[in-house]
Design a protein around this motif. Structure first.
Motif, PDB file in Angstrom:
ATOM      1  N   TRP A 118      25.294  37.673  36.367  1.00 21.83           N
ATOM      2  CA  TRP A 118      24.950  36.391  36.994  1.00 21.83           C
ATOM      3  C   TRP A 118      23.743  36.515  37.924  1.00 21.83           C
ATOM      4  N   LYS A 119      23.463  37.717  38.446  1.00 22.21           N
ATOM      5  CA  LYS A 119      22.245  37.873  39.263  1.00 22.21           C
ATOM      6  C   LYS A 119      21.007  37.669  38.378  1.00 22.21           C
ATOM      7  N   ILE A 120      21.042  38.221  37.152  1.00 19.18           N
ATOM      8  CA  ILE A 120      19.910  38.047  36.226  1.00 19.18           C
ATOM      9  C   ILE A 120      19.833  36.578  35.789  1.00 19.18           C
ATOM     10  N   VAL A 132      38.794  47.486  51.463  1.00 16.55           N
ATOM     11  CA  VAL A 132      39.132  46.464  50.455  1.00 16.55           C
ATOM     12  C   VAL A 132      39.715  45.244  51.165  1.00 16.55           C
ATOM     13  N   SER A 133      39.916  44.159  50.399  1.00 17.21           N
ATOM     14  CA  SER A 133      40.636  43.024  50.985  1.00 17.21           C
ATOM     15  C   SER A 133      42.136  43.253  50.794  1.00 17.21           C
ATOM     16  N   THR A 134      42.950  42.387  51.389  1.00 14.57           N
ATOM     17  CA  THR A 134      44.402  42.595  51.379  1.00 14.57           C
ATOM     18  C   THR A 134      44.927  42.794  49.952  1.00 14.57           C
ATOM     19  N   GLU A 140      35.769  34.224  42.421  1.00 19.99           N
ATOM     20  CA  GLU A 140      37.109  34.691  42.765  1.00 19.99           C
ATOM     21  C   GLU A 140      37.131  36.207  42.885  1.00 19.99           C
ATOM     22  N   GLN A 141      38.152  36.697  43.584  1.00 19.51           N
ATOM     23  CA  GLN A 141      38.296  38.148  43.659  1.00 19.51           C
ATOM     24  C   GLN A 141      38.727  38.687  42.298  1.00 19.51           C
ATOM     25  N   THR A 142      38.156  39.807  41.909  1.00 25.39           N
ATOM     26  CA  THR A 142      38.627  40.494  40.702  1.00 25.39           C
ATOM     27  C   THR A 142      39.003  41.904  41.104  1.00 25.39           C
ATOM     28  N   SER A 162      37.901  47.908  45.558  1.00 21.53           N
ATOM     29  CA  SER A 162      38.825  47.413  44.528  1.00 21.53           C
ATOM     30  C   SER A 162      38.128  46.761  43.341  1.00 21.53           C
ATOM     31  N   GLY A 163      36.786  46.751  43.329  1.00 19.96           N
ATOM     32  CA  GLY A 163      36.055  46.173  42.200  1.00 19.96           C
ATOM     33  C   GLY A 163      35.725  47.226  41.154  1.00 19.96           C
ATOM     34  N   GLY A 164      34.714  46.923  40.336  1.00 16.35           N
ATOM     35  CA  GLY A 164      34.394  47.775  39.190  1.00 16.35           C
ATOM     36  C   GLY A 164      33.966  49.181  39.569  1.00 16.35           C
ATOM     37  N   ILE A 165      32.879  49.298  40.317  1.00 12.97           N
ATOM     38  CA  ILE A 165      32.407  50.650  40.666  1.00 12.97           C
ATOM     39  C   ILE A 165      33.430  51.329  41.575  1.00 12.97           C
ATOM     40  N   GLY A 166      34.032  50.541  42.491  1.00 12.93           N
ATOM     41  CA  GLY A 166      35.018  51.105  43.413  1.00 12.93           C
ATOM     42  C   GLY A 166      36.146  51.812  42.671  1.00 12.93           C
ATOM     43  N   ASP A 199      41.696  47.211  55.417  1.00 15.10           N
ATOM     44  CA  ASP A 199      41.591  45.820  54.982  1.00 15.10           C
ATOM     45  C   ASP A 199      40.451  45.169  55.766  1.00 15.10           C
ATOM     46  N   TYR A 200      39.363  44.837  55.056  1.00 14.04           N
ATOM     47  CA  TYR A 200      38.189  44.334  55.797  1.00 14.04           C
ATOM     48  C   TYR A 200      38.420  42.963  56.425  1.00 14.04           C
ATOM     49  N   ARG A 201      39.489  42.290  55.988  1.00 18.92           N
ATOM     50  CA  ARG A 201      39.790  40.988  56.605  1.00 18.92           C
ATOM     51  C   ARG A 201      40.522  41.164  57.936  1.00 18.92           C
ATOM     52  N   HIS A 257      22.968  52.353  48.849  1.00 19.31           N
ATOM     53  CA  HIS A 257      22.912  50.897  48.675  1.00 19.31           C
ATOM     54  C   HIS A 257      22.910  50.636  47.179  1.00 19.31           C
ATOM     55  N   THR A 258      23.844  49.791  46.699  1.00 15.40           N
ATOM     56  CA  THR A 258      23.953  49.629  45.250  1.00 15.40           C
ATOM     57  C   THR A 258      23.275  48.372  44.714  1.00 15.40           C
ATOM     58  N   ALA A 259      22.785  47.515  45.619  1.00 18.92           N
ATOM     59  CA  ALA A 259      22.124  46.292  45.125  1.00 18.92           C
ATOM     60  C   ALA A 259      20.765  46.132  45.820  1.00 18.92           C
ATOM     61  N   VAL A 303      19.155  54.557  47.075  1.00  9.13           N
ATOM     62  CA  VAL A 303      19.374  53.275  46.397  1.00  9.13           C
ATOM     63  C   VAL A 303      19.720  53.541  44.920  1.00  9.13           C
ATOM     64  N   LEU A 304      20.637  52.738  44.422  1.00  8.30           N
ATOM     65  CA  LEU A 304      21.038  52.894  43.014  1.00  8.30           C
ATOM     66  C   LEU A 304      20.177  52.010  42.124  1.00  8.30           C
ATOM     67  N   MET A 305      19.560  52.622  41.135  1.00  3.97           N
ATOM     68  CA  MET A 305      18.903  51.849  40.069  1.00  3.97           C
ATOM     69  C   MET A 305      19.400  52.444  38.756  1.00  3.97           C
ATOM     70  N   LEU A 306      20.331  51.752  38.151  1.00  4.27           N
ATOM     71  CA  LEU A 306      21.033  52.304  36.982  1.00  4.27           C
ATOM     72  C   LEU A 306      20.070  52.628  35.851  1.00  4.27           C
ATOM     73  N   LYS A 307      20.146  53.907  35.410  1.00  3.53           N
ATOM     74  CA  LYS A 307      19.388  54.324  34.223  1.00  3.53           C
ATOM     75  C   LYS A 307      20.420  54.824  33.218  1.00  3.53           C
TER      76      LYS A 307
HETATM   77  N1  LIG Z   1      21.536  48.907  41.161  1.00  3.15           N
HETATM   78  C1  LIG Z   1      22.103  48.978  39.958  1.00  3.15           C
HETATM   79  O1  LIG Z   1      21.516  49.485  39.001  1.00  3.15           O
HETATM   80  C2  LIG Z   1      23.502  48.465  39.809  1.00  3.15           C
HETATM   81  C3  LIG Z   1      24.305  48.776  38.697  1.00  3.15           C
HETATM   82  C4  LIG Z   1      25.610  48.300  38.665  1.00  3.15           C
HETATM   83  C5  LIG Z   1      26.079  47.523  39.724  1.00  3.15           C
HETATM   84  N2  LIG Z   1      25.255  47.233  40.760  1.00  3.15           N
HETATM   85  C6  LIG Z   1      25.707  46.459  41.924  1.00  3.15           C
HETATM   86  O2  LIG Z   1      26.678  47.213  42.620  1.00  3.15           O
HETATM   87  C7  LIG Z   1      27.517  46.317  43.356  1.00  3.15           C
HETATM   88  C8  LIG Z   1      28.981  46.660  43.075  1.00  3.15           C
HETATM   89  O3  LIG Z   1      29.244  46.457  41.703  1.00  3.15           O
HETATM   90  P1  LIG Z   1      30.720  46.189  41.197  1.00  3.15           P
HETATM   91  O4  LIG Z   1      30.634  45.988  39.741  1.00  3.15           O
HETATM   92  O5  LIG Z   1      31.650  47.207  41.736  1.00  3.15           O
HETATM   93  O6  LIG Z   1      31.011  44.774  41.917  1.00  3.15           O
HETATM   94  P2  LIG Z   1      32.391  44.077  42.211  1.00  3.15           P
HETATM   95  O7  LIG Z   1      33.383  44.457  41.160  1.00  3.15           O
HETATM   96  O8  LIG Z   1      32.098  42.647  42.465  1.00  3.15           O
HETATM   97  O9  LIG Z   1      32.888  44.780  43.577  1.00  3.15           O
HETATM   98  C9  LIG Z   1      32.366  44.427  44.826  1.00  3.15           C
HETATM   99  C10 LIG Z   1      33.474  44.666  45.830  1.00  3.15           C
HETATM  100  O10 LIG Z   1      33.008  44.370  47.164  1.00  3.15           O
HETATM  101  C11 LIG Z   1      34.133  43.903  47.892  1.00  3.15           C
HETATM  102  N3  LIG Z   1      33.752  43.210  49.110  1.00  3.15           N
HETATM  103  C12 LIG Z   1      33.323  41.931  49.264  1.00  3.15           C
HETATM  104  N4  LIG Z   1      33.085  41.682  50.570  1.00  3.15           N
HETATM  105  C13 LIG Z   1      33.372  42.816  51.250  1.00  3.15           C
HETATM  106  C14 LIG Z   1      33.316  43.194  52.622  1.00  3.15           C
HETATM  107  N5  LIG Z   1      32.908  42.356  53.572  1.00  3.15           N
HETATM  108  N6  LIG Z   1      33.657  44.463  52.943  1.00  3.15           N
HETATM  109  C15 LIG Z   1      34.061  45.335  52.017  1.00  3.15           C
HETATM  110  N7  LIG Z   1      34.142  45.040  50.693  1.00  3.15           N
HETATM  111  C16 LIG Z   1      33.810  43.798  50.321  1.00  3.15           C
HETATM  112  C17 LIG Z   1      34.844  42.997  46.900  1.00  3.15           C
HETATM  113  O11 LIG Z   1      36.193  42.870  47.276  1.00  3.15           O
HETATM  114  P3  LIG Z   1      36.964  41.450  47.233  1.00  3.15           P
HETATM  115  O12 LIG Z   1      36.660  40.859  45.899  1.00  3.15           O
HETATM  116  O13 LIG Z   1      38.387  41.818  47.399  1.00  3.15           O
HETATM  117  O14 LIG Z   1      36.420  40.648  48.372  1.00  3.15           O
HETATM  118  C18 LIG Z   1      34.680  43.763  45.582  1.00  3.15           C
HETATM  119  O15 LIG Z   1      35.792  44.578  45.323  1.00  3.15           O
HETATM  120  C19 LIG Z   1      27.129  44.900  42.899  1.00  3.15           C
HETATM  121  O16 LIG Z   1      26.259  44.328  43.865  1.00  3.15           O
HETATM  122  C20 LIG Z   1      26.376  45.148  41.595  1.00  3.15           C
HETATM  123  O17 LIG Z   1      25.440  44.143  41.300  1.00  3.15           O
HETATM  124  C21 LIG Z   1      23.997  47.682  40.821  1.00  3.15           C
END
Ligand SMILES: NC(=O)c1ccc[n+]([C@@H]2O[C@H](COP(=O)([O-])OP(=O)(O)OC[C@H]3O[C@@H](n4cnc5c(N)ncnc54)[C@H](OP(=O)(O)O)[C@@H]3O)[C@@H](O)[C@H]2O)c1
Length: 325
Positions: A44-46, A176-178, A302-304, A154-158, A194-196, A234-236, A258-262
């Motif tokens: 969605w960023k693209i 993470v969130s609750t 939404e949270q995933t 709790s997200g994808g990379i996490g 819990d960041y909340r 920094h991942t973004a 900084v992460l730049m995925l290759k």
């Molecule tokens: N640079 C690159 O080449 C590259 C490659 C891949 C991904 N990325 C970037 O890397 C980032 C992470 O990717 P992802 O796939 O893991 O994303 P994701 O699944 O959306 O995970 C992001 C996590 O951040 C948490 N979060 C939100 N607000 C927060 C806060 N205030 N404190 C702590 N945690 C918080 C979210 O938790 P809740 O949902 O529970 O709030 C969610 O679990 C994204 O920005 C993505 O675009 C960059």
């Protein structure tokens, strides 16, 4: 065949399902019948136009980066795959195109699907798994006993970062969130915040490595809880973060990466080894192909927990695990 594309930057409403000719293999490519495609923040960023510098502004554009599927046809030079093989992989991050009934991929972009995981889990892995492995192989050095903070665990990379850091013997704190507390513990985190409810910046603990996945903990904040020769990731990153990281690394003992995925085939192979060792992949949301607009509307808002995928074809979404609130 059906594919999803868009002709202007915007929200999920710009996405259109169109009927196009099924692609054919060339000498060095593989035709894949897609089974599942994962949903990533990069999609969605693209699509929103936030990454025009990298994606360009030429339309139509396609969506979907990582996928799983079954080989349908192979070019004459392809020796490693044959019709019927199960594969997973990722297409060019900025061109996308995985969300389609059939795709053509180069051999370097795919690997055999790990046997013990479903197609949905396999589609969920390549982008976030490769990003995690790239971070651990090229940006930070995790030693046994390293104190690592994963902000956004709790997200994808996490999901991958917590488990792989534990396999490497690190002491993991996940923020993470609750609703993410349980999975972050299940994936092996030693400490969860819990960041909340609590502010990790005020918890009084210092870290060897901080990986920010939330885009809400910039280096200027993270540095207050980094040990003297520690590393922040920094991942973004945008241009501002890239310049700041360059300057910080000249003037400070602390490292700002900084992460730049290759993408690399070696990352997919390493990922497969971790999966064989027991790394778990949680797909908590699955959408049928026809609900692509709903998927790209809901997931960013939404949270995933773990990952969300779109299932392509007639398959039911049986293997998506339900998360208890
Ligand atoms: N640079 C690159 O080449 C590259 C490659 C891949 C991904 N990325 C970037 O890397 C980032 C992470 O990717 P992802 O796939 O893991 O994303 P994701 O699944 O959306 O995970 C992001 C996590 O951040 C948490 N979060 C939100 N607000 C927060 C806060 N205030 N404190 C702590 N945690 C918080 C979210 O938790 P809740 O949902 O529970 O709030 C969610 O679990 C994204 O920005 C993505 O675009 C960059």
């Amino acid at each position: 065949m059906k594919t999803i594309s868009y002709s202007q930057f915007g929200d999920a409403d710009v996405l259109q399902m169109t009927e196009v000719v099924t692609p054919s293999v060339t000498d060095k490519t593989v035709l894949i019948k897609v089974k599942a495609v994962s949903i990533n923040p990069l999609d969605w960023k693209i699509r929103n136009g936030e990454m025009k510098l990298m994606s360009g502004s030429k339309f139509p554009k396609k969506i979907g980066i990582d996928f799983s599927g079954v080989v349908e046809d192979t070019g004459n030079s392809i020796k490693s795959y044959k019709k019927g093989d199960q594969v997973f992989g990722l297409l060019n991050v900025f061109k996308g195109g995985a969300l389609a009934e059939y795709i053509v991929a180069e051999e370097k972009d795919i690997a055999p699907k790990p046997k013990k995981i479903s197609f949905e889990q396999a589609a969920a892995a390549p982008v976030v798994g490769s990003a995690t492995i790239q971070i651990f192989q090229t940006l930070v050095s995790v030693q046994r006993g390293s104190e690592i903070l994963i902000n956004g665990g709790s997200g994808g990379i996490g999901m991958f970062a917590i488990q792989i850091a534990k396999m490497k013997g690190a002491i993991v704190t996940a923020v993470v969130s609750t609703s993410g507390l349980k999975v972050a513990k299940d994936w092996g985190s030693d400490f969860v915040i819990d960041y909340r409810k609590d502010d990790v910046l005020k918890a009084g603990k210092l870290y060897d490595i901080i990986i920010d996945l939330s885009n809400k903990m910039p280096y200027t904040k993270a540095t207050t809880i980094l040990k003297s020769s520690a590393t922040y990731v920094h991942t973004a990153p945008g241009p501002k973060e890239i310049i700041s990281s360059f300057l910080t690394n000249i003037f400070s003992n602390k490292k700002y990466k900084v992460l730049m995925l290759k993408p690399s085939l070696s990352y997919l192979i390493t990922l497969t080894k971790y999966i064989d060792l027991g790394l778990s992949i949680l797909v908590s949301k699955g959408y049928p192909f026809n609900d692509f607009k709903k998927a790209y509307t809901e997931v960013p808002k939404e949270q995933t927990i773990g990952k969300a995928v779109i299932v392509v074809g007639e398959e039911t979404i049986e293997s998506v695990s339900a998360i208890e609130p």
